[in-house]
Design an enzyme around this catalytic site. Structure first.
Site, PDB file in Angstrom:
ATOM      1  N   HIS A  12       0.832  -1.205   0.000  1.00 34.44           N
ATOM      2  CA  HIS A  12       0.000   0.000   0.000  1.00 34.44           C
ATOM      3  C   HIS A  12       0.866   1.255   0.000  1.00 34.44           C
ATOM      4  CE1 HIS A  12       0.898   0.997   4.169  1.00 34.44           C
ATOM      5  NE2 HIS A  12       0.775  -0.306   4.430  1.00 34.44           N
ATOM      6  N   GLU A  87      -2.124  -7.211   7.571  1.00 34.79           N
ATOM      7  CA  GLU A  87      -0.812  -7.029   8.178  1.00 34.79           C
ATOM      8  C   GLU A  87      -0.706  -7.810   9.486  1.00 34.79           C
ATOM      9  OE1 GLU A  87       2.183  -6.802   7.922  1.00 34.79           O
ATOM     10  OE2 GLU A  87       2.746  -4.690   7.763  1.00 34.79           O
TER      11      GLU A  87
END
Length: 192
Positions: A12, A87
């Site tokens: 990202h 994550e």
């Protein structure tokens, strides 16, 4: 690990918390203007590689920073949300700045020699083996080439699994924003 189809890995773009040095883990933080530009750069890289985005799998983590990056990098194409791409959970350190981590747990912070140490030593963290298990399960389910939009540690773990890198060498890997990493046959190639 069995051979995996070709994958194109995108981290990202920069977030507000990245900029502040806060550990995000599984919490959300919005992309900055630079983060949106990094995602658009990734779109340009994917076009240059001519991989046929309409013809391959497209997957991303459920967190907003990856979904926004995917929307920009994949130019609005649908993307399958997969929770296994989230994550690493960073426990008590999620949302804390470096100064806040040092004030809360000075002994632990002092033992952290690499960037990855912060994630794997955070009090209450998910742990490397748990992340490896869910990433390996995701990879085992891949049936063809794919673009994967995920996070720093999740992608480092995935790269280790795909290239056969031993766990004690994972800290050698970097995960830059605004780039694309292509892994084919256990070999990485980086595009900027």
């Amino acid at each position: 690990m069995n051979p995996s189809p070709d994958v194109y890995l995108l981290r990202h773009g920069e977030t507000v918390w990245n900029k502040a040095g806060r550990i995000q883990g599984q919490m959300n933080s919005d992309l900055t203007d630079l983060g949106r530009e990094q995602a658009k750069t990734q779109a340009g890289i994917l076009k240059r590689l001519e991989i046929g985005l309409d013809d391959i799998g497209r997957f991303c983590s459920p967190l907003t920073r990856t979904r926004e990056t995917a929307a920009l990098a994949l130019e609005g194409r649908d993307c399958t949300i997969d929770d296994r791409l989230i994550e690493i959970g960073c426990g008590a350190w999620e949302g804390l700045t470096p100064a806040e981590r040092a004030a809360r747990d000075p002994e632990i912070v002092a033992r952290c020699k690499t960037d990855l140490d912060l994630y794997f030593n955070a009090p209450g963290n998910e742990g490397l083996s748990a992340v490896q298990a869910r990433i390996a399960a995701f990879l085992a389910d891949l049936t063809g080439p794919a673009v994967i939009v995920s996070h720093k540690v999740a992608l480092i773990v995935m790269r280790g699994l795909l290239t056969g890198l031993p766990d004690d060498r994972l800290s050698e890997l970097t995960s830059r924003q605004g780039t694309v990493i292509h892994i084919s046959g256990g070999q990485e190639r980086h595009y900027e």
